[in-house]
Scaffold this active site. Structure first.
Site, PDB file in Angstrom:
ATOM      1  N   ARG A   1       0.790  -1.225   0.000  1.00  0.00           N
ATOM      2  CA  ARG A   1       0.000   0.000   0.000  1.00  0.00           C
ATOM      3  C   ARG A   1       0.821   1.274   0.000  1.00  0.00           C
ATOM      4  O   ARG A   1       0.563   2.205  -0.740  1.00  0.00           O
ATOM      5  CB  ARG A   1      -0.928   0.060   1.217  1.00  0.00           C
ATOM      6  CG  ARG A   1      -2.292  -0.495   0.991  1.00  0.00           C
ATOM      7  CD  ARG A   1      -2.762  -1.121   2.268  1.00  0.00           C
ATOM      8  NE  ARG A   1      -1.849  -2.168   2.641  1.00  0.00           N
ATOM      9  CZ  ARG A   1      -1.987  -3.440   2.268  1.00  0.00           C
ATOM     10  NH1 ARG A   1      -3.021  -3.796   1.591  1.00  0.00           N
ATOM     11  NH2 ARG A   1      -1.099  -4.354   2.605  1.00  0.00           N
ATOM     12  N   THR A   2       1.803   1.333   0.887  1.00  0.00           N
ATOM     13  CA  THR A   2       2.508   2.602   1.048  1.00  0.00           C
ATOM     14  C   THR A   2       3.239   2.969  -0.242  1.00  0.00           C
ATOM     15  O   THR A   2       3.106   4.081  -0.749  1.00  0.00           O
ATOM     16  CB  THR A   2       3.478   2.523   2.247  1.00  0.00           C
ATOM     17  OG1 THR A   2       2.729   2.107   3.385  1.00  0.00           O
ATOM     18  CG2 THR A   2       4.110   3.869   2.534  1.00  0.00           C
ATOM     19  N   LYS A  13      26.072  -3.879  -1.640  1.00  0.00           N
ATOM     20  CA  LYS A  13      27.529  -3.770  -1.824  1.00  0.00           C
ATOM     21  C   LYS A  13      28.172  -3.099  -0.622  1.00  0.00           C
ATOM     22  O   LYS A  13      29.376  -2.856  -0.598  1.00  0.00           O
ATOM     23  CB  LYS A  13      27.833  -2.944  -3.066  1.00  0.00           C
ATOM     24  CG  LYS A  13      27.321  -3.525  -4.359  1.00  0.00           C
ATOM     25  CD  LYS A  13      27.806  -2.636  -5.504  1.00  0.00           C
ATOM     26  CE  LYS A  13      27.137  -2.973  -6.809  1.00  0.00           C
ATOM     27  NZ  LYS A  13      27.378  -1.920  -7.806  1.00  0.00           N
ATOM     28  N   ARG A  60      11.483   3.695   3.207  1.00  0.00           N
ATOM     29  CA  ARG A  60      11.158   2.736   4.279  1.00  0.00           C
ATOM     30  C   ARG A  60      12.429   1.957   4.566  1.00  0.00           C
ATOM     31  O   ARG A  60      13.110   1.505   3.642  1.00  0.00           O
ATOM     32  CB  ARG A  60      10.051   1.790   3.826  1.00  0.00           C
ATOM     33  CG  ARG A  60       9.840   0.640   4.797  1.00  0.00           C
ATOM     34  CD  ARG A  60       8.597  -0.151   4.497  1.00  0.00           C
ATOM     35  NE  ARG A  60       7.399   0.601   4.834  1.00  0.00           N
ATOM     36  CZ  ARG A  60       6.173   0.116   4.730  1.00  0.00           C
ATOM     37  NH1 ARG A  60       5.979  -1.119   4.292  1.00  0.00           N
ATOM     38  NH2 ARG A  60       5.126   0.850   5.055  1.00  0.00           N
ATOM     39  N   HIS A  99       5.643   5.743  11.550  1.00  0.00           N
ATOM     40  CA  HIS A  99       5.107   5.622  10.187  1.00  0.00           C
ATOM     41  C   HIS A  99       4.110   6.770  10.004  1.00  0.00           C
ATOM     42  O   HIS A  99       2.900   6.571   9.973  1.00  0.00           O
ATOM     43  CB  HIS A  99       4.424   4.249  10.050  1.00  0.00           C
ATOM     44  CG  HIS A  99       4.040   3.860   8.652  1.00  0.00           C
ATOM     45  ND1 HIS A  99       4.060   4.734   7.581  1.00  0.00           N
ATOM     46  CD2 HIS A  99       3.626   2.668   8.155  1.00  0.00           C
ATOM     47  CE1 HIS A  99       3.655   4.094   6.495  1.00  0.00           C
ATOM     48  NE2 HIS A  99       3.397   2.842   6.821  1.00  0.00           N
TER      49      HIS A  99
HETATM   50  C1  NCD Z   1       2.108  -1.179   8.125  1.00  0.00           C
HETATM   51  C2  NCD Z   1       3.608  -1.003   8.260  1.00  0.00           C
HETATM   52  O1  NCD Z   1       4.346  -1.155   7.283  1.00  0.00           O
HETATM   53  O2  NCD Z   1       4.002  -0.662   9.357  1.00  0.00           O
HETATM   54  N1  NCD Z   1       1.691  -1.337   6.786  1.00  0.00           N
HETATM   55  C3  NCD Z   1       1.381  -0.254   6.049  1.00  0.00           C
HETATM   56  O3  NCD Z   1       2.199   0.574   5.767  1.00  0.00           O
HETATM   57  N2  NCD Z   1       0.102  -0.093   5.692  1.00  0.00           N
HETATM   58  C4  NCD Z   1       1.547  -2.214   9.014  1.00  0.00           C
HETATM   59  C5  NCD Z   1       2.128  -3.588   8.970  1.00  0.00           C
HETATM   60  O4  NCD Z   1       3.018  -3.892   8.176  1.00  0.00           O
HETATM   61  O5  NCD Z   1       1.643  -4.398   9.768  1.00  0.00           O
END
Ligand code: NCD
Length: 307
Positions: A54-55, A83, A104, A132
């Site tokens: 999703r993100t 590397k 991320r 997040h």
């Molecule tokens: C979450 C995350 O990555 O922290 N997912 C997301 O971004 N929607 C929640 C998860 O991974 O459980």
């Protein structure tokens, strides 16, 4: 003004700044053509050192809907991290190619470090079990849309509250809103960290309590925020197996909840919400995922200064 700003954790934006983003997101949702092409010629780098559906997709969709473009990687295996390149060097490069960076990373604090080396704004899309913040914007917009206000609510967080970064970020952001009560529902091993309870909630005077029983408290909730047990952050598989099915929200438990309660989940869901709950009108997690794209469009347009 959010132009040129980093977003590392929820405290980086004030409530009025977040409210401006929500209004913008609502306008984008209502009017297909609004802000279309506003980011033409702009580039977004999506650097994902950890899996995401999703993100990453919602950021990429957001940028393309704004008329911009994106480049990046979806797994560290295809970057020079394998590397041995340092994060600081990777970020310096990405910042010289792109106007904004979404990252991320499995390490707590990675986004803060990136923001210190980057000449382009850095948006934290998750740093380990820490924060997040764009999921929080998504969650708050969903609450605002479905409950009409973010004030005077009892919000229950259920599941892995120790490693769940979405929980940490949302609890921190909610602590700034008036009349919020938080209920943390988890097995003792997965309790919310004390830097959230003692460090943020107590200091802000936010009432909260901790319990291991979902059934006992579900009837008091306006919002139930379910989370998955974060397997990738466990030190051993045995603990994960023992704890993974601690809570399963099903039709029977939903009978104990109020008719106005909404169920949120950042997704991905594993086992913690039975599929039968999807049919319940209070289940709002798929709507939540959609709002995520609108709020990320609002965020990118604001940070790039085109609105
Ligand atoms: C979450 C995350 O990555 O922290 N997912 C997301 O971004 N929607 C929640 C998860 O991974 O459980």
């Amino acid at each position: 003004m959010l132009k040129g700003r980093h977003l590392v954790e929820p405290g980086d934006f004030t409530i009025p700044e977040m409210e401006t983003l929500f209004s913008l997101a609502e306008k984008i949702e209502a009017e297909e053509s609004y802000l279309r092409e506003s980011c033409r010629g702009k580039l977004l780098a999506t650097l994902f050192f950890e899996p995401s559906t999703r993100t990453r997709l919602s950021f990429e969709a957001a940028m393309m809907r704004l008329g911009g473009n994106f480049l990046g990687f979806a797994e560290p295996g295809s970057s020079s991290a394998v590397k041995g390149e340092s994060l600081a060097d990777t970020i310096r490069m990405a910042a010289s190619y792109a106007d904004v960076i979404v990252m991320r990373n499995p390490k707590e604090g990675a986004a803060l470090l990136a923001s210190r080396y980057s000449t382009s704004p850095v948006i934290n899309a998750g740093d380990g079990g820490h924060h997040h913040p764009t999921q929080t914007l998504t969650d708050l917009l969903t609450i605002k849309r479905l409950r009409h206000s973010i004030a005077n609510l009892t919000v229950g967080f259920c599941g892995d509250l120790k490693f769940g970064r979405t929980v940490h970020s949302l609890a921190k952001a909610l602590s700034q809103y008036p009349g919020i009560t938080l209920i943390f529902i988890s097995p003792p091993e997965l309790n919310v960290p004390s830097y959230i309870t003692e460090g943020i909630l107590k200091k802000a005077g936010v009432p909260y309590c901790e319990t291991d029983s979902l059934e006992k408290v579900i009837g008091n909730l306006d919002v139930l925020y379910m989370t998955r047990v974060q397997r990738e952050r466990f030190f051993n598989e045995e603990d994960y197996i023992r704890l993974k099915d601690s809570y399963i929200l099903d039709g029977e438990k939903m009978k104990l909840a109020g008719q106005d309660m909404i169920v949120l989940h950042p997704l991905p869901r594993v086992n913690e919400i039975a599929v039968e709950v999807d049919e319940d009108s209070r289940a709002s997690y798929f709507k939540q995922a959609k709002y995520g794209m609108y709020v990320r469009m609002a965020l990118l347009a604001s940070i790039l200064g085109v609105v």
